[in-house]
Scaffold this motif. Structure first.
Motif, PDB file in Angstrom:
ATOM      1  N   SER A 134      -1.577   2.610  -2.170  1.00  0.00           N
ATOM      2  CA  SER A 134      -2.497   1.487  -1.940  1.00  0.00           C
ATOM      3  C   SER A 134      -2.371   0.471  -3.059  1.00  0.00           C
ATOM      4  N   LEU A 135      -2.252   0.954  -4.285  1.00  0.00           N
ATOM      5  CA  LEU A 135      -2.109   0.051  -5.425  1.00  0.00           C
ATOM      6  C   LEU A 135      -0.858  -0.827  -5.256  1.00  0.00           C
ATOM      7  N   VAL A 136       0.235  -0.188  -4.909  1.00  0.00           N
ATOM      8  CA  VAL A 136       1.491  -0.935  -4.729  1.00  0.00           C
ATOM      9  C   VAL A 136       1.355  -1.938  -3.584  1.00  0.00           C
ATOM     10  N   GLU A 144      -2.066  -9.418  -4.290  1.00  0.00           N
ATOM     11  CA  GLU A 144      -3.451  -9.602  -4.740  1.00  0.00           C
ATOM     12  C   GLU A 144      -3.537  -9.480  -6.265  1.00  0.00           C
ATOM     13  N   PRO A 145      -4.451 -10.228  -6.892  1.00  0.00           N
ATOM     14  CA  PRO A 145      -4.608 -10.135  -8.346  1.00  0.00           C
ATOM     15  C   PRO A 145      -5.149  -8.769  -8.756  1.00  0.00           C
ATOM     16  N   ALA A 156     -11.857   0.142 -13.408  1.00  0.00           N
ATOM     17  CA  ALA A 156     -11.791  -1.054 -14.246  1.00  0.00           C
ATOM     18  C   ALA A 156     -10.412  -1.707 -14.168  1.00  0.00           C
ATOM     19  N   GLU A 157     -10.420  -3.029 -14.282  1.00  0.00           N
ATOM     20  CA  GLU A 157      -9.158  -3.762 -14.216  1.00  0.00           C
ATOM     21  C   GLU A 157      -8.217  -3.326 -15.339  1.00  0.00           C
ATOM     22  N   SER A 201       3.697 -14.515  -9.641  1.00  0.00           N
ATOM     23  CA  SER A 201       2.983 -15.148 -10.742  1.00  0.00           C
ATOM     24  C   SER A 201       1.500 -14.858 -10.607  1.00  0.00           C
ATOM     25  N   GLY A 202       0.736 -15.239 -11.570  1.00  0.00           N
ATOM     26  CA  GLY A 202      -0.712 -15.049 -11.483  1.00  0.00           C
ATOM     27  C   GLY A 202      -1.238 -14.450 -12.757  1.00  0.00           C
TER      28      GLY A 202
END
Lengths: 205, 156
Positions: A134-136, A144-145, A156-157, A201-202
Motif C-alpha cells: 500500500s505504501l508503494v 501522493e505526498p 507519523a510522517e 517531485s514534491g
C-alpha cells in the motif's frame, strides 16, 4: 521455469514447434507488453503492437537463433512494428507525427533491459507485505505526498520517511539483486546522460 | 538518500505509469495472437489507429451506403400496389414477401392460387408448412399436393 528448461524451449523454436512457442508466449507476454509501452508510451496501442509482434515472431520463428536472447529478438521485432505503425500514423495525420515517432536512442536492447527491470520490480513489489505494498502504491504509483500516505497508514510522517520507506527500498533492492537485475539496471542508468525515468517531485526530504 | 534509492524510486514511479497504462494487465495465455489475429478488441484498436482523414472517408462511405439502402427500402414500401411478381426473360417468377392485402391486388390468376395459410397477414415461405399440414389432414398425399403447391407458387 528454470534456465535449462527455457533453453530447451528456445532450441525448439526454429524447428516450428508450436507447443514450445506457446510456452514462451506465456513466459514473455507480460514483458512484451511492458516493452511495447516503453516504445509507444500509450496504453491504447499496447494490444495492437503486442499482437502484431507475436504474429510476426510466429511467422519468423524459423529464423530465430537460439543462442540469442529471445526477449531481445522479440524487442527487435516490436521495434520494427512500432516504427511502421508510427510511420502510418504520421502519414494519416501530420499533427501526431512528432509524438508517435520513437526517440532515436530507444534501441531494442535498451527497451528489453528496461522492460525486464520493470517486470522484475513489479514481481518484487508483489512480494512485499500488504502494508508495504500500500505504501508503494500510494507513494509511487499514485504519486501522493508522504503526509497523505502517513495519514492513510495511521502513522507519523517522520516514521514513514525515516523508517518504513527506507525499509521498503532495502527490501526491493535485495529482491532485485537476487534476480540479478539491480546491478544491470543501475549500471545501465549510470551510462545514460541522466536517470532514464523522471523522479517524482514534491515533498522529497 | 543514496543514488540507487533515488533511481529505484524513479523506476517505481515508472512502474506506476506502466500499470496505469495497462501494460501490466493480466495476459490471457490461452488466447494466442497468431491464431486469432483479429478479434473485437483489436478491431477497436485498428479503428482507433486509422487516421482522421481515413476515418472521415470511411464514415462518409458508410453513411452514403446506409442512405441508399433507406431510400431504396422507402421507395419499395411506398408502392404497395406494385405487382410483386416479375417475369424475366427466362420466364422465372420471383415472388416477394408482401402483405396479404397487396397480394389481393395481384392479377387474379396469381392471387387466387395463393393463400395466407398461417394467418399471419403475409404470404411467404412460412405458409408452406401450414399448407402441408392442411393437405396431410385432408388427404394424406403430401408429395403430390406439395408439387402442386410449388407449381402454384411459381405460377407455372
Amino acid at each position: 521455469m528454470d534456465e535449462a528448461a527455457e533453453e530447451a524451449l528456445l532450441r525448439r523454436v526454429p524447428t516450428g514447434d508450436d507447443a514450445a512457442f506457446e510456452s514462451l508466449y506465456a513466459l514473455y507476454a507480460q514483458r512484451v507488453r511492458l516493452a511495447a509501452w516503453r516504445f509507444c508510451r500509450r496504453g491504447d496501442q499496447i494490444d495492437d503492437l503486442t499482437n502484431e509482434t507475436w504474429c510476426r515472431a510466429y511467422r519468423l520463428r524459423p529464423d530465430y537463433d537460439p543462442t540469442r536472447p529471445f526477449f531481445s529478438w522479440l524487442c527487435g521485432i516490436l521495434h520494427n512494428v512500432w516504427r511502421e505503425q508510427a510511420r502510418k500514423n504520421a502519414a494519416d495525420s501530420s499533427d501526431t507525427a512528432a509524438d508517435d515517432m520513437p526517440a532515436d536512442d530507444l534501441s531494442p536492447d535498451d527497451v528489453a533491459a528496461e522492460a525486464e527491470m520493470l517486470a522484475g520490480l513489479n514481481d518484487c513489489v508483489s512480494r512485499l507485505d500488504p502494508e508495504e505494498q500500500s505504501l508503494v502504491r500510494w507513494r509511487f504509483f499514485d504519486g501522493e505526498p508522504l503526509r497523505l500516505v502517513a495519514q492513510k497508514l495511521g502513522i507519523a510522517e517522520a516514521t514513514v520517511r525515516e523508517i518504513r520507506l527506507p525499509a521498503v527500498m532495502v527490501k526491493l533492492q535485495r529482491c532485485l539483486s537476487k534476480k540479478g537485475r539491480a546491478d544491470r539496471f543501475f549500471s545501465f542508468s549510470s551510462a545514460q546522460a541522466g536517470p532514464p525515468f523522471q523522479v517524482i517531485s514534491g515533498d522529497e526530504p | 538518500m543514496t543514488r540507487n534509492t533515488t533511481q529505484l524510486e524513479a523506476v517505481l514511479t515508472e512502474l506506476g505509469n506502466a500499470r496505469a497504462a495497462g501494460a501490466l494487465n493480466a495476459v490471457d495465455a490461452g488466447r494466442l495472437p497468431w491464431k486469432s489475429p483479429v478479434d473485437a478488441g483489436s478491431v477497436d484498436v485498428v479503428i482507433a489507429r486509422i487516421g482522421p482523414r481515413r476515418r472521415l472517408a470511411w464514415g462518409m462511405a458508410i453513411a452514403a451506403s446506409f442512405t441508399a439502402a433507406v431510400v431504396a427500402l422507402w421507395q419499395f414500401e411506398s408502392q404497395p400496389n406494385q405487382i410483386p411478381v416479375t417475369n424475366e426473360n427466362t420466364n422465372a417468377l420471383v415472388l416477394a414477401s408482401r402483405d396479404a392485402g397487396a397480394v389481393n391486388d395481384m392479377p387474379v390468376d396469381v392471387a387466387l392460387v395463393l393463400e395466407d395459410f398461417n394467418q399471419d397477414g403475409r404470404i411467404d415461405g412460412e405458409d408452406i408448412q401450414p399448407y402441408l399440414d392442411r393437405v396431410r389432414r385432408s388427404s394424406g398425399e403430401v408429395g403430390t399436393d406439395t408439387s402442386d403447391f410449388v407449381r402454384k407458387l411459381l405460377g407455372s
